[in-house]
Design a protein around this motif. Structure first.
Motif, PDB file in Angstrom:
ATOM      1  N   SER A 278       0.813  -1.206   0.000  1.00  0.00           N
ATOM      2  CA  SER A 278       0.000   0.000   0.000  1.00  0.00           C
ATOM      3  C   SER A 278       0.855   1.268   0.000  1.00  0.00           C
ATOM      4  N   VAL A 279       1.882   1.286   0.855  1.00  0.00           N
ATOM      5  CA  VAL A 279       2.673   2.508   0.990  1.00  0.00           C
ATOM      6  C   VAL A 279       3.503   2.781  -0.266  1.00  0.00           C
ATOM      7  N   ARG A 280       3.914   1.744  -0.963  1.00  0.00           N
ATOM      8  CA  ARG A 280       4.650   1.949  -2.212  1.00  0.00           C
ATOM      9  C   ARG A 280       3.782   2.695  -3.218  1.00  0.00           C
ATOM     10  N   ALA A 281       2.518   2.305  -3.296  1.00  0.00           N
ATOM     11  CA  ALA A 281       1.617   2.962  -4.237  1.00  0.00           C
ATOM     12  C   ALA A 281       1.336   4.407  -3.819  1.00  0.00           C
ATOM     13  N   HIS A 282       1.152   4.637  -2.514  1.00  0.00           N
ATOM     14  CA  HIS A 282       0.925   6.002  -2.030  1.00  0.00           C
ATOM     15  C   HIS A 282       2.169   6.869  -2.234  1.00  0.00           C
ATOM     16  N   HIS A 283       3.340   6.282  -1.997  1.00  0.00           N
ATOM     17  CA  HIS A 283       4.589   7.034  -2.112  1.00  0.00           C
ATOM     18  C   HIS A 283       4.814   7.508  -3.554  1.00  0.00           C
ATOM     19  N   LYS A 284       4.455   6.693  -4.514  1.00  0.00           N
ATOM     20  CA  LYS A 284       4.607   7.074  -5.916  1.00  0.00           C
ATOM     21  C   LYS A 284       3.789   8.317  -6.245  1.00  0.00           C
ATOM     22  N   ARG A 285       2.711   8.529  -5.489  1.00  0.00           N
ATOM     23  CA  ARG A 285       1.859   9.697  -5.704  1.00  0.00           C
ATOM     24  C   ARG A 285       2.293  10.879  -4.831  1.00  0.00           C
ATOM     25  N   GLY A 286       3.368  10.684  -4.067  1.00  0.00           N
ATOM     26  CA  GLY A 286       3.879  11.763  -3.228  1.00  0.00           C
ATOM     27  C   GLY A 286       2.979  12.120  -2.064  1.00  0.00           C
ATOM     28  N   ALA A 287       2.159  11.166  -1.604  1.00  0.00           N
ATOM     29  CA  ALA A 287       1.160  11.482  -0.582  1.00  0.00           C
ATOM     30  C   ALA A 287       1.611  11.187   0.846  1.00  0.00           C
ATOM     31  N   VAL A 288       2.686  10.423   1.038  1.00  0.00           N
ATOM     32  CA  VAL A 288       3.118  10.031   2.380  1.00  0.00           C
ATOM     33  C   VAL A 288       3.885  11.175   3.042  1.00  0.00           C
ATOM     34  N   ARG A 289       3.483  11.538   4.244  1.00  0.00           N
ATOM     35  CA  ARG A 289       4.209  12.530   5.031  1.00  0.00           C
ATOM     36  C   ARG A 289       5.258  11.798   5.866  1.00  0.00           C
ATOM     37  N   TRP A 290       6.453  11.632   5.327  1.00  0.00           N
ATOM     38  CA  TRP A 290       7.495  10.865   6.012  1.00  0.00           C
ATOM     39  C   TRP A 290       7.976  11.571   7.271  1.00  0.00           C
ATOM     40  N   ASP A 291       7.820  12.887   7.352  1.00  0.00           N
ATOM     41  CA  ASP A 291       8.190  13.596   8.577  1.00  0.00           C
ATOM     42  C   ASP A 291       7.311  13.171   9.745  1.00  0.00           C
ATOM     43  N   ILE A 292       6.030  12.913   9.457  1.00  0.00           N
ATOM     44  CA  ILE A 292       5.115  12.446  10.503  1.00  0.00           C
ATOM     45  C   ILE A 292       5.440  11.007  10.890  1.00  0.00           C
ATOM     46  N   VAL A 293       5.753  10.184   9.904  1.00  0.00           N
ATOM     47  CA  VAL A 293       6.127   8.789  10.177  1.00  0.00           C
ATOM     48  C   VAL A 293       7.329   8.746  11.116  1.00  0.00           C
ATOM     49  N   LYS A 294       8.331   9.570  10.826  1.00  0.00           N
ATOM     50  CA  LYS A 294       9.549   9.611  11.650  1.00  0.00           C
ATOM     51  C   LYS A 294       9.238  10.037  13.079  1.00  0.00           C
ATOM     52  N   GLY A 295       8.306  10.970  13.249  1.00  0.00           N
ATOM     53  CA  GLY A 295       7.973  11.456  14.582  1.00  0.00           C
ATOM     54  C   GLY A 295       7.173  10.466  15.406  1.00  0.00           C
ATOM     55  N   LEU A 296       6.288   9.707  14.755  1.00  0.00           N
ATOM     56  CA  LEU A 296       5.409   8.780  15.465  1.00  0.00           C
ATOM     57  C   LEU A 296       6.035   7.408  15.703  1.00  0.00           C
ATOM     58  N   ALA A 297       6.948   6.984  14.846  1.00  0.00           N
ATOM     59  CA  ALA A 297       7.463   5.614  14.869  1.00  0.00           C
ATOM     60  C   ALA A 297       8.076   5.176  16.211  1.00  0.00           C
ATOM     61  N   PRO A 298       8.919   5.986  16.883  1.00  0.00           N
ATOM     62  CA  PRO A 298       9.489   5.518  18.158  1.00  0.00           C
ATOM     63  C   PRO A 298       8.431   5.192  19.211  1.00  0.00           C
ATOM     64  N   GLY A 299       7.438   6.041  19.344  1.00  0.00           N
ATOM     65  CA  GLY A 299       6.364   5.786  20.296  1.00  0.00           C
ATOM     66  C   GLY A 299       5.541   4.580  19.903  1.00  0.00           C
TER      67      GLY A 299
ATOM     68  N   GLY B 151       4.773   1.482  22.370  1.00  0.00           N
ATOM     69  CA  GLY B 151       3.387   1.154  22.700  1.00  0.00           C
ATOM     70  C   GLY B 151       3.000  -0.245  22.249  1.00  0.00           C
ATOM     71  N   SER B 152       3.501  -0.640  21.082  1.00  0.00           N
ATOM     72  CA  SER B 152       3.218  -1.977  20.575  1.00  0.00           C
ATOM     73  C   SER B 152       3.799  -3.058  21.483  1.00  0.00           C
ATOM     74  N   ALA B 153       5.002  -2.823  21.969  1.00  0.00           N
ATOM     75  CA  ALA B 153       5.646  -3.794  22.862  1.00  0.00           C
ATOM     76  C   ALA B 153       4.862  -3.954  24.159  1.00  0.00           C
ATOM     77  N   ILE B 154       4.390  -2.848  24.700  1.00  0.00           N
ATOM     78  CA  ILE B 154       3.598  -2.898  25.936  1.00  0.00           C
ATOM     79  C   ILE B 154       2.322  -3.698  25.722  1.00  0.00           C
ATOM     80  N   ALA B 155       1.680  -3.498  24.572  1.00  0.00           N
ATOM     81  CA  ALA B 155       0.418  -4.186  24.298  1.00  0.00           C
ATOM     82  C   ALA B 155       0.620  -5.668  24.048  1.00  0.00           C
ATOM     83  N   SER B 156       1.503  -6.016  23.130  1.00  0.00           N
ATOM     84  CA  SER B 156       1.612  -7.412  22.684  1.00  0.00           C
ATOM     85  C   SER B 156       2.345  -8.309  23.669  1.00  0.00           C
TER      86      SER B 156
ATOM     87  N   GLY C  35       2.833   6.246  20.888  1.00  0.00           N
ATOM     88  CA  GLY C  35       2.690   5.213  21.913  1.00  0.00           C
ATOM     89  C   GLY C  35       1.249   4.766  22.066  1.00  0.00           C
ATOM     90  N   VAL C  36       0.332   5.723  22.066  1.00  0.00           N
ATOM     91  CA  VAL C  36      -1.098   5.392  22.173  1.00  0.00           C
ATOM     92  C   VAL C  36      -1.555   4.609  20.950  1.00  0.00           C
TER      93      VAL C  36
END
Length: 271
Positions: free
Chosen positions: A70-91, A95-100, A150-151
């Motif tokens: 999915s993301v490959r197709a979105h990326h080709k259209r220039g729609a992915v905000r990678w700055d947001i991905v970078k900011g959210l990914a550590p949390g 959060g995933s580790a705590i849940a699973s 994280g949430v």
């Protein structure tokens, strides 16, 4: 539990549907997979409480593959905000580790089903109301994004979804355009799915009642079939997402979530 022809057909149809929705709505397809995999496993003799947990874990594992397509197709259209991905990914990873690794193994499947229903119903209502954010509202700074991640990671791990049901409303609330929010949510699905899947495998080691073909809580035959067909359909969903108007996209999102929340509410109350 044998992988009979009917089961393969059921899983293939589910994969096609979830792949399309992953591209269309940025939700990873988990919202559709969890109720249907629960139904399929329970119908083949898996105890109801375990069926819910396996459905959540298997759904999350398939998102690893769907999100890439999915993301490959979105990326080709220039729609992915990678700055947001970078900011959210550590949390998200934390959060995933705590849940699973923690909450998931301790809580009963019936409670997970009820939580799924309640939170998804709330998310659908927020999307359907289409409240306009304040024009001045923007995304928070790095600490805020880590906390939000994280949430997103923790709640996604508890319901087996790629996080789009939280991240898309969160981003649109912060004045990120809906099409960018959907595309960015698809990119966030990968770290969410990978971190949670590892946790489900570890948490499910040593359980005695798992059906053959299980790897921790993940049911590998379902993972293989659904992932294969969902990857084929995800680019078509992306194409549809960029062709639909914003209001139609939100209505599709909300309507789908209401239906799935109703089914899981029923499963939670009757388990």
């Amino acid at each position: 539990m044998s992988l009979d022809p009917l089961l393969i057909v059921e899983l293939a149809v589910l994969g096609l549907g979830t792949g399309f929705l992953a591209g269309l709505l940025g939700i990873g397809g988990g919202m559709l997979m969890v109720p249907f995999i629960t139904f399929i496993l329970a119908g083949r003799g898996v105890e109801a409480d375990l069926a819910v947990k396996m459905a959540i874990a298997t759904s999350m594992a398939t998102i690893i593959f769907t999100s890439i397509s999915s993301v490959r197709a979105h990326h080709k259209r220039g729609a992915v905000r990678w700055d947001i991905v970078k900011g959210l990914a550590p949390g998200i990873v934390l959060g995933s580790a705590i849940a699973s690794l923690g909450i998931f193994a301790l809580i009963k499947g019936a409670w997970l089903a009820l939580f799924f229903a309640g939170f998804v119903g709330f998310s659908a209502t927020q999307m359907l109301l289409d409240k306009k954010p304040k024009p001045t509202r923007t995304l928070p700074g790095t600490p805020g994004l880590v906390g939000a991640g994280g949430v997103i990671g923790m709640l996604s791990g508890l319901v087996g979804a790629g996080g789009g049901f939280i991240s898309v409303p969160f981003m649109t609330w912060c004045n990120v355009a809906i099409h960018n929010a959907v595309a960015t949510s698809a990119a966030l699905g990968f770290p969410i799915a990978l971190a949670n899947a590892v946790g489900y495998v570890i948490a499910g080691q040593g359980l005695k009642d798992l059906p053959s073909g299980s790897f921790g809580y993940i049911y590998l035959p379902a993972l293989a079939v659904i992932a294969f067909f969902s990857v084929l359909m995800a680019p078509l969903g992306v194409k549809a997402a960029h062709a639909l108007p914003v209001k139609s996209l939100k209505r599709v999102f909300a309507g789908l979530l209401y239906l799935l929340a109703s089914y899981m509410l029923y499963k939670g109350l009757t388990a």
